[in-house]
Design an enzyme around this catalytic site. Structure first.
Site, PDB file in Angstrom:
ATOM      1  N   ASP A  29       5.037   0.411 -11.579  1.00 20.15           N
ATOM      2  CA  ASP A  29       5.777  -0.837 -11.575  1.00 20.15           C
ATOM      3  C   ASP A  29       4.801  -1.858 -10.986  1.00 20.15           C
ATOM      4  O   ASP A  29       3.853  -1.481 -10.288  1.00 20.15           O
ATOM      5  CB  ASP A  29       7.033  -0.706 -10.713  1.00 20.15           C
ATOM      6  N   ASP A  48       5.531  -5.520  -9.436  1.00 18.01           N
ATOM      7  CA  ASP A  48       5.966  -6.235  -8.235  1.00 18.01           C
ATOM      8  C   ASP A  48       6.539  -5.249  -7.220  1.00 18.01           C
ATOM      9  O   ASP A  48       7.474  -4.516  -7.508  1.00 18.01           O
ATOM     10  CB  ASP A  48       7.003  -7.300  -8.595  1.00 18.01           C
TER      11      ASP A  48
END
Length: 184
Positions: free
Chosen positions: A16, A18
């Site tokens: 992922d 952020d």
């Protein structure tokens, strides 16, 4: 008890963005200037590059919400690539969902379309992939796709840990700490 991943069978690491690679914000990361790497994350990616394909699967609903556009997202990713290059690292593939959560698209996590595209691109089975994230939707996407998952406690990881209490998952303080443990 943490679930143990057999890293000898893993060929691709999906991150992922952020909260895993860069600092997250409830107000969204809306510009290259706001894209700030988490300490140690870029060096960790460079180390991952030595044994794995490295991809990103990221929900970017800020586009669907009108906070920034795909050009600005590309500029953020260029900044990431430039900073990674200083560590002799790179990202092999980036998949992102630009849609608003209410759009009902197929790509937004916890759906699996981004993971499916990464698996197809590298010709991998889900068992050969691990998804590293900080959110419940990351975990749910990995579960639905049937690939391994590691929860990092950066970003929204601590809040997610509470939401996933009792689940059999591997937990690490950060991406950098996880990479230190691989192969040990």
């Amino acid at each position: 008890m943490d679930k143990v991943i057999d890293w000898s069978k893993i060929k691709a690491v999906v991150l992922d963005r952020d909260g895993v690679i860069n600092h997250d914000s409830d107000a969204y990361i809306k510009s290259p200037e706001e894209w700030i790497p988490i300490a140690g994350s870029l060096a960790a990616i460079a180390k991952l590059n030595q044994g794995f394909k490295v991809a990103i699967a990221t929900n970017q609903s800020g586009i669907g919400r009108g906070f920034y556009d795909e050009l600005v997202l590309a500029q953020m990713h260029q900044k990431m690539a430039d900073l990674l290059a200083k560590h002799h690292g790179h990202i092999d593939q980036i998949e992102f969902c630009p849609h608003h959560p209410d759009d009902g698209c197929e790509c937004r996590k916890p759906n699996t379309l981004m993971l499916e595209k990464i698996a197809r691109n590298f010709d991998l089975d889900p068992s050969e992939m691990v998804f590293i994230g900080d959110s419940k939707s990351d975990y749910e996407s990995a579960q639905a796709f049937d690939c391994a998952f590691v929860l990092v406690l950066t970003g929204k990881g601590l809040q997610t840990l509470e939401k996933l209490a009792g689940k059999d998952i591997q937990i690490e303080k950060s991406l950098a700490k996880l990479v230190e443990t691989i192969g040990n």
